[in-house]
Enzyme design. Structure first.
Site, PDB file in Angstrom:
ATOM      1  N   ASN A  14       0.846  -0.872   0.303  1.00  6.80           N
ATOM      2  CA  ASN A  14       0.057  -0.183  -0.204  1.00  6.80           C
ATOM      3  C   ASN A  14       1.153   1.367   0.283  1.00  6.80           C
ATOM      4  OD1 ASN A  14      -2.338  -1.177   0.142  1.00  6.80           O
ATOM      5  ND2 ASN A  14      -2.202  -2.274   2.004  1.00  6.80           N
ATOM      6  N   CYS A  15       0.118   2.409  -0.103  1.00  6.45           N
ATOM      7  CA  CYS A  15       1.084   4.149  -0.865  1.00  6.45           C
ATOM      8  C   CYS A  15       1.568   4.122   1.138  1.00  6.45           C
ATOM      9  CB  CYS A  15      -0.244   4.829  -0.855  1.00  6.45           C
ATOM     10  SG  CYS A  15       0.817   6.391  -1.077  1.00  6.45           S
ATOM     11  N   PRO A  16       3.039   4.609   0.623  1.00  3.29           N
ATOM     12  CA  PRO A  16       3.697   4.867  -0.399  1.00  3.29           C
ATOM     13  C   PRO A  16       4.705   3.633  -0.608  1.00  3.29           C
ATOM     14  CG  PRO A  16       4.546   5.793   1.540  1.00  3.29           C
ATOM     15  CD  PRO A  16       3.477   4.643   2.394  1.00  3.29           C
ATOM     16  N   ASP A  41      -2.574  -1.778  -4.988  1.00  3.24           N
ATOM     17  CA  ASP A  41      -2.813  -0.026  -4.666  1.00  3.24           C
ATOM     18  C   ASP A  41      -3.650   0.017  -5.398  1.00  3.24           C
ATOM     19  OD1 ASP A  41      -3.280   1.537  -3.006  1.00  3.24           O
ATOM     20  OD2 ASP A  41      -0.793   2.439  -2.478  1.00  3.24           O
TER      21      ASP A  41
END
Length: 79
Positions: A14-16, A41
């Protein structure tokens, strides 16, 4: 004849993390080399194009995949 671009599996991150890992991988590649990024994501459809634009890489293709998205990126002169 050039080789097919490698596939960098970023699924499940997931981000980042997808952008951070893509940045590191691209930094080690030659200018003009291409790579497929595969992500799950949902924010990658925003983050990856923005990353490419900000760092001088060319986003060649964006595809919807079964579990997320695929991005074909050509390494530019930036990192």
């Amino acid at each position: 004849m050039t080789a097919d671009p490698e596939i960098y599996d970023l699924k499940g991150l997931n981000c980042p993390l997808p952008v951070l890992k893509a940045r590191k991988r691209l930094a080690g590649m030659a200018q003009g080399a291409q790579i497929w990024l595969e992500t799950t994501d949902p924010l990658a459809v925003i983050d990856i194009p923005a990353f490419c634009s900000e760092h001088g890489h060319q986003l060649i293709s964006t595809q919807t995949a079964r579990s997320g998205h695929r991005f074909l990126i050509e390494r530019g002169s930036g990192i």
